[in-house]
Design an enzyme around this catalytic site. Structure first.
Site, PDB file in Angstrom:
ATOM      1  N   LYS A  67      28.170 -48.495  28.040  1.00 28.98           N
ATOM      2  CA  LYS A  67      29.010 -47.557  28.408  1.00 28.98           C
ATOM      3  C   LYS A  67      28.551 -47.014  29.737  1.00 28.98           C
ATOM      4  O   LYS A  67      27.302 -46.842  29.888  1.00 28.98           O
ATOM      5  CB  LYS A  67      29.168 -46.445  27.494  1.00 28.98           C
ATOM      6  CG  LYS A  67      29.945 -45.159  28.221  1.00 28.98           C
ATOM      7  CD  LYS A  67      30.205 -43.985  27.201  1.00 28.98           C
ATOM      8  CE  LYS A  67      28.930 -43.056  27.213  1.00 28.98           C
ATOM      9  NZ  LYS A  67      29.531 -41.950  26.368  1.00 28.98           N
ATOM     10  N   GLN A 138      32.943 -30.347  24.099  1.00 34.47           N
ATOM     11  CA  GLN A 138      32.622 -31.039  23.003  1.00 34.47           C
ATOM     12  C   GLN A 138      32.826 -30.342  21.636  1.00 34.47           C
ATOM     13  O   GLN A 138      32.847 -30.744  20.494  1.00 34.47           O
ATOM     14  CB  GLN A 138      31.091 -31.520  23.019  1.00 34.47           C
ATOM     15  CG  GLN A 138      30.890 -32.245  24.262  1.00 34.47           C
ATOM     16  CD  GLN A 138      31.651 -33.943  24.121  1.00 34.47           C
ATOM     17  OE1 GLN A 138      31.859 -34.223  22.892  1.00 34.47           O
ATOM     18  NE2 GLN A 138      31.817 -34.356  25.196  1.00 34.47           N
ATOM     19  N   ASP A 222      20.510 -34.048  25.426  1.00 39.99           N
ATOM     20  CA  ASP A 222      20.762 -35.598  25.660  1.00 39.99           C
ATOM     21  C   ASP A 222      19.870 -35.921  27.000  1.00 39.99           C
ATOM     22  O   ASP A 222      20.232 -37.036  27.527  1.00 39.99           O
ATOM     23  CB  ASP A 222      21.962 -35.942  25.753  1.00 39.99           C
ATOM     24  CG  ASP A 222      22.915 -35.452  26.915  1.00 39.99           C
ATOM     25  OD1 ASP A 222      22.574 -34.384  27.484  1.00 39.99           O
ATOM     26  OD2 ASP A 222      24.185 -35.310  26.872  1.00 39.99           O
TER      27      ASP A 222
END
Ligand code: NAD
Length: 321
Positions: A67, A138, A222
């Site tokens: 990705k 999200q 992250d």
């Protein structure tokens, strides 16, 4: 080569498809038959963008690829999503490019699926109150996927920018669940499951907030330096993750590991619970944390599934390449 554009994804992939793909790949990772390659992430010195690659290979599903994408903070002003990503899949037998797949919606679906998988495998079966920390893009996907895992009776939420909570409230209303904005003391005291999905660089949820028996899906951290939970919570929790190497470097556990509160070898891949080689939660009082860092294999898994669906439904564009 098959192209599945971004606009087709919503009509192809269900939450159940994403859940299945992510659960399967977590299981493969834990068996050692799927592995992620090192992540590349760079500030490119243009448009304030962070750009990178997440890649890997799943020998069970034969998903090979990457990705490519990142974060462009100026996009919203241009009517575009700030996070932009595209998945490239390659034929594992020949190396030829097999597919290009729009990755924006897939990222939200696979991230929500990861915390849903953690809730299904780690939350108490009698969990009835879902606490949401975060109300950004999200969070809405997280909420929809989470409520499918337990018989939740109400949703409570806290956000650093309280005005954003209206978005969570309207999704809860669509789901026919009562929603209440609360402070963090109440969120910790009342929630059986907590999902944290913010871009914070300092903890919101403190050790004192969290009661025994809670499952926390910590999904926002992250990158090195981000943090959502006070590290001390790790000291009284059983800790699971998608991938240990990411958890201790760019995931939520980075802070607890650096402070010596938890050792890397005490963190368990969620796949081990899925495979039955780790018991998961062993008591109603246990605090469980899922440190969902987001791995390339999740992207490849959902992209492969969507390519199959697009071919089956005749909406894939096939080009000679
Ligand atoms: P967003 O920009 O739409 O929302 C950001 C959220 O963080 C909002 O709720 C905002 O109020 C909150 N926030 C901002 N500053 C804060 C602070 N100082 N303290 C507490 N909260 C704060 O972002 P998004 O697309 O919803 O993504 C949320 C986070 O999830 C990001 O950090 C993103 O990188 C991460 N993410 C993780 C994965 C994964 O696989 N783990 C996947 C996608 C996104």
């Amino acid at each position: 080569m098959i192209i599945v554009p971004e606009k087709e994804i919503a009509g192809l992939m269900t939450r159940a498809d994403a859940y299945r793909a992510v659960e399967q790949v977590f299981a493969s990772m834990s068996k050692g038959s799927a592995y992620n390659f090192p992540v590349i992430r760079e500030a490119i010195g243009h448009a304030d963008a962070l750009y990178g690659f997440k890649s890997g290979f799943d020998r069970d599903g034969l998903a090979l690829g990457l990705k490519s994408g990142g974060y462009w903070p100026g996009n919203e002003a241009k009517g575009l999503t700030n996070h932009q990503s595209t998945v490239f899949l390659f034929d594992a037998d020949t190396g030829k490019c097999r597919a290009i797949v729009g990755g924006n919606l897939l990222t939200a679906l696979r991230t929500a699926a990861a915390s849903a998988v953690s809730i299904n495998h780690l939350a108490r079966t009698d969990a009835r109150v879902l606490g949401m920390i975060g109300a950004g893009h999200q969070s809405l996907f997280q909420l929809r996927a989470a409520v499918e895992q337990r018989a939740f009776e109400r949703i409570i939420g806290w956000n650093y920018h309280p005005e954003m909570l209206a978005r969570l409230a309207s999704v809860a209303a669509e789901l026919d669940l009562p929603f209440e904005a609360v402070n963090l003391d109440r969120l910790g005291a009342e929630a059986d499951v907590i999902i944290s999905i913010t871009s914070a660089h300092a903890p919101s949820l403190l050790d004192a907030h969290v009661r025994p028996g809670t499952h926390i899906a910590c999904m926002g951290t992250d990158t090195k330096g981000k943090q959502e939970l006070e590290a001390a919570i790790f000291g009284r929790a059983t800790v699971f993750t998608d991938e240990i190497a990411q958890s201790v470097t760019i995931g939520e556990a980075q802070h607890a590991v650096a402070a010596g509160i938890v050792a890397a070898d005490k963190i368990t891949p969620l796949g081990a619970v899925i495979n039955g080689t780790h018991p998961g939660r062993t008591s109603a009082d246990e605090i469980t944390i899922f440190d969902g860092t987001g791995v390339g294999l999740q992207d490849l898994a959902v992209a492969s599934a969507v390519v199959d669906l697009a071919v089956a439904k005749g909406v894939a564009t096939i080009v000679d390449f």
